[in-house]
Scaffold this motif. Sequence first.
Motif, PDB file in Angstrom:
ATOM      1  N   UNK A 204       0.684  -1.238  -0.009  1.00 44.44           N
ATOM      2  CA  UNK A 204      -0.036   0.056  -0.108  1.00 44.44           C
ATOM      3  C   UNK A 204       0.792   1.393   0.002  1.00 44.44           C
ATOM      4  N   UNK A 205       0.292   2.220  -0.588  1.00 40.42           N
ATOM      5  CA  UNK A 205       1.024   3.509  -0.520  1.00 40.42           C
ATOM      6  C   UNK A 205       0.234   4.668   0.529  1.00 40.42           C
ATOM      7  N   UNK A 206       0.631   4.986   1.429  1.00 41.60           N
ATOM      8  CA  UNK A 206      -0.062   6.015   2.392  1.00 41.60           C
ATOM      9  C   UNK A 206       0.135   7.354   1.805  1.00 41.60           C
ATOM     10  N   UNK A 207      -0.902   7.938   1.666  1.00 35.76           N
ATOM     11  CA  UNK A 207      -0.828   9.542   1.141  1.00 35.76           C
ATOM     12  C   UNK A 207      -0.048  10.486   2.678  1.00 35.76           C
ATOM     13  N   UNK A 208      -0.607  10.239   3.583  1.00 33.27           N
ATOM     14  CA  UNK A 208      -0.099  10.891   4.925  1.00 33.27           C
ATOM     15  C   UNK A 208      -0.467   9.929   5.966  1.00 33.27           C
TER      16      UNK A 208
END
Length: 362
Positions: A204-208
């Motif tokens: 996953x890629x976490x925006x913040x």
Amino acid sequence: MSKDYYQTLGVSKNASEEEIKKAFRKLAHQHHPDKKGGDDTRFKEINEAHQVLSDPDKRAKYDQFGPGFEHAGAHGASWQDFSRQGGFSGQGFQFDMGDLGDVFGEMFGFGGGKQKRSHTARGSDLQIAIEIELRDAIFGTKKELRISKKSRCKHCSASGAEPGTKVTTCSSCKGTGQVVGTKRTILGVIQTATPCSACNGTGQHIEKKCKECRGEGRTQKDENLVVNIPAGIDDGGTLRLSGEGEAGVHGGSGGDLYVRVHVREDKKFHREGADLVTELAVHFSQCALGDTVLLETFDGRMEVKIPPGIQSGQLIRLAGLGVSYLHKRGRGDLLVRTILTTPKSVSRKQRELLEQLKKEGM
């Protein structure tokens, strides 16, 4: 030159299929050419022996003609022959290697590239030690513990993302958490899988990232926990509390908490398994004539009958007043050891009586 395939695998002629399989896996793992200290020639001999002994028909013919028997297709088997038998061919082949699949899967980390890695990681186990009184070990008790550990982050619900921000699938690994590549080996081209560096294997890629846990999904906290100590636990006994260890990363399952229990020594009672032992001071007249006295026990004051003629150091058994049996009904016994005491001083009348007894040989 004749070959003894049983000797090559280090098994007896009566070895079962499972024993042959186990021996092959161990030797193949040990001598694979791509491993440090591997031996290409030895590895081929091991495979050749396995090809014959793992096949009931080939093994029967081999046993019939003895160690000198060289079966066509087994003698001098090349890796190309083995590849055809195993079902892989050409570049980028698909294969089903059976036993070898497990061996090389451990070595090179291939998994077909189709399995999806878990985005979470199990938390670490924890261990603490506590002390309890002997009474607690006899009857069981509850203890409240305060533990500092990594717990699920409540701010982000263990997701690692700041609430209200986006969490998207990693574009590098497509959410699998791993990057599939290829590696050329003596067997040909084999797929390998490594953790994705772009998302650290989370998929996953976490925006913040969460401001509380900084994207980990857990934070360090002090927590109170009530532990049930079972009746009959021994000194040094360990309790396992499943899931009460540290929380896993990104909502992963918690580790376990191991509670090691130490039982303090008691001044009056000594434990021997499920029995308790204590001492009772008695006078000469009580030993000679018998008596009934009161004794303080963990169950309150109990009458102890001293039989006439008892000797110093002899045990009186009080059934069912010992330690509870662990995980089953019933208790051990209380053993009362009589200890004859001699007075340091006596009155005139006592002296006269003792002198009289002395004359009578008592």
